[in-house]
Design a protein around this motif. Sequence first.
Motif, PDB file in Angstrom:
ATOM      1  N   ILE A 275       2.889  -4.779   3.238  1.00  0.00           N
ATOM      2  CA  ILE A 275       3.885  -3.710   3.298  1.00  0.00           C
ATOM      3  C   ILE A 275       3.138  -2.401   3.070  1.00  0.00           C
ATOM      4  N   SER A 276       3.374  -1.428   3.942  1.00  0.00           N
ATOM      5  CA  SER A 276       2.680  -0.152   3.793  1.00  0.00           C
ATOM      6  C   SER A 276       3.650   1.008   3.935  1.00  0.00           C
ATOM      7  N   ASP A 277       3.375   2.054   3.151  1.00  0.00           N
ATOM      8  CA  ASP A 277       4.052   3.325   3.323  1.00  0.00           C
ATOM      9  C   ASP A 277       3.517   3.940   4.616  1.00  0.00           C
TER      10      ASP A 277
ATOM     11  N   ILE B  98       0.846  -1.185   0.000  1.00  0.00           N
ATOM     12  CA  ILE B  98       0.000   0.000   0.000  1.00  0.00           C
ATOM     13  C   ILE B  98       0.885   1.240   0.000  1.00  0.00           C
ATOM     14  N   ASP B  99       0.637   2.128  -0.970  1.00  0.00           N
ATOM     15  CA  ASP B  99       1.402   3.373  -1.061  1.00  0.00           C
ATOM     16  C   ASP B  99       0.588   4.337  -1.911  1.00  0.00           C
ATOM     17  N   ASP B 100       0.479   5.591  -1.484  1.00  0.00           N
ATOM     18  CA  ASP B 100      -0.292   6.563  -2.262  1.00  0.00           C
ATOM     19  C   ASP B 100       0.487   7.095  -3.457  1.00  0.00           C
ATOM     20  N   GLU B 101       1.773   6.765  -3.553  1.00  0.00           N
ATOM     21  CA  GLU B 101       2.591   7.199  -4.685  1.00  0.00           C
ATOM     22  C   GLU B 101       2.670   6.066  -5.714  1.00  0.00           C
ATOM     23  N   VAL B 102       2.012   6.278  -6.849  1.00  0.00           N
ATOM     24  CA  VAL B 102       1.894   5.245  -7.878  1.00  0.00           C
ATOM     25  C   VAL B 102       3.263   4.776  -8.375  1.00  0.00           C
ATOM     26  N   HIS B 103       4.226   5.697  -8.504  1.00  0.00           N
ATOM     27  CA  HIS B 103       5.547   5.265  -8.997  1.00  0.00           C
ATOM     28  C   HIS B 103       6.228   4.289  -8.038  1.00  0.00           C
TER      29      HIS B 103
ATOM     30  N   LYS C 240       6.279  -3.442  -7.851  1.00  0.00           N
ATOM     31  CA  LYS C 240       5.792  -4.508  -8.735  1.00  0.00           C
ATOM     32  C   LYS C 240       6.873  -4.944  -9.721  1.00  0.00           C
ATOM     33  N   ALA C 241       7.544  -3.978 -10.326  1.00  0.00           N
ATOM     34  CA  ALA C 241       8.593  -4.293 -11.304  1.00  0.00           C
ATOM     35  C   ALA C 241       9.708  -5.107 -10.658  1.00  0.00           C
TER      36      ALA C 241
ATOM     37  N   LEU D  45       0.043  -7.767  -5.011  1.00  0.00           N
ATOM     38  CA  LEU D  45      -1.104  -6.906  -5.283  1.00  0.00           C
ATOM     39  C   LEU D  45      -0.814  -5.566  -4.627  1.00  0.00           C
ATOM     40  N   THR D  46      -1.282  -4.488  -5.252  1.00  0.00           N
ATOM     41  CA  THR D  46      -0.991  -3.156  -4.724  1.00  0.00           C
ATOM     42  C   THR D  46      -2.275  -2.368  -4.528  1.00  0.00           C
ATOM     43  N   ALA D  47      -2.191  -1.389  -3.634  1.00  0.00           N
ATOM     44  CA  ALA D  47      -3.317  -0.502  -3.356  1.00  0.00           C
ATOM     45  C   ALA D  47      -2.778   0.910  -3.158  1.00  0.00           C
ATOM     46  N   GLU D  48      -3.528   1.897  -3.691  1.00  0.00           N
ATOM     47  CA  GLU D  48      -3.130   3.303  -3.549  1.00  0.00           C
ATOM     48  C   GLU D  48      -3.679   3.939  -2.282  1.00  0.00           C
TER      49      GLU D  48
END
Length: 154
Positions: free
Chosen positions: A53-55, A11-16, A22-23, A32-35
């Motif tokens: 894992i979270s920001d 989880i991270d609000d920064e898409v990059h 992921k890369a 899996l990711t979440a914004e």
Amino acid sequence: MSAQHIRILYIDDEVHNLNAFKASFRRIYTVLTAESAEEAYKLLEENEFHIIISDQRMPKLTGIEFFESILEKYPEPIRILLTGYADINAVIDAINKGQVYKYFSKPWNEDELKHNIEKAYEVYALRKENRELTEKLLDVNEKLEFLLRQKLIS
């Protein structure tokens, strides 16, 4: 279990950051990711994760607040906190309130993070095995008590 079967929610609000994670790891793990926390809650309801894992710094909920909010319903996944800011109070809160396994600074070192994901999964697997063994032991104990009571009655 192969590494590919390790399921990670990031989880991270920064898409990059989500794309970079992921890369780096999608070929090794199921990622899996979440914004946002809202997106993450939905993914938690639909999937089983071994590691989350979270920001730390996100708009509505901090990473620690997110971990704290899921602790009762999802106690099993191992929690890792990432942040671009070295805040000792956040580290202390992460450990005490969110039961965070590890804390990493951004930008992360890919090898170090991979190594710690593997270690976190080992902790997850051992905890699961301990729960299962405890349940079996309690079951055997109940059966022994029942047999003992039968013997005492007859």
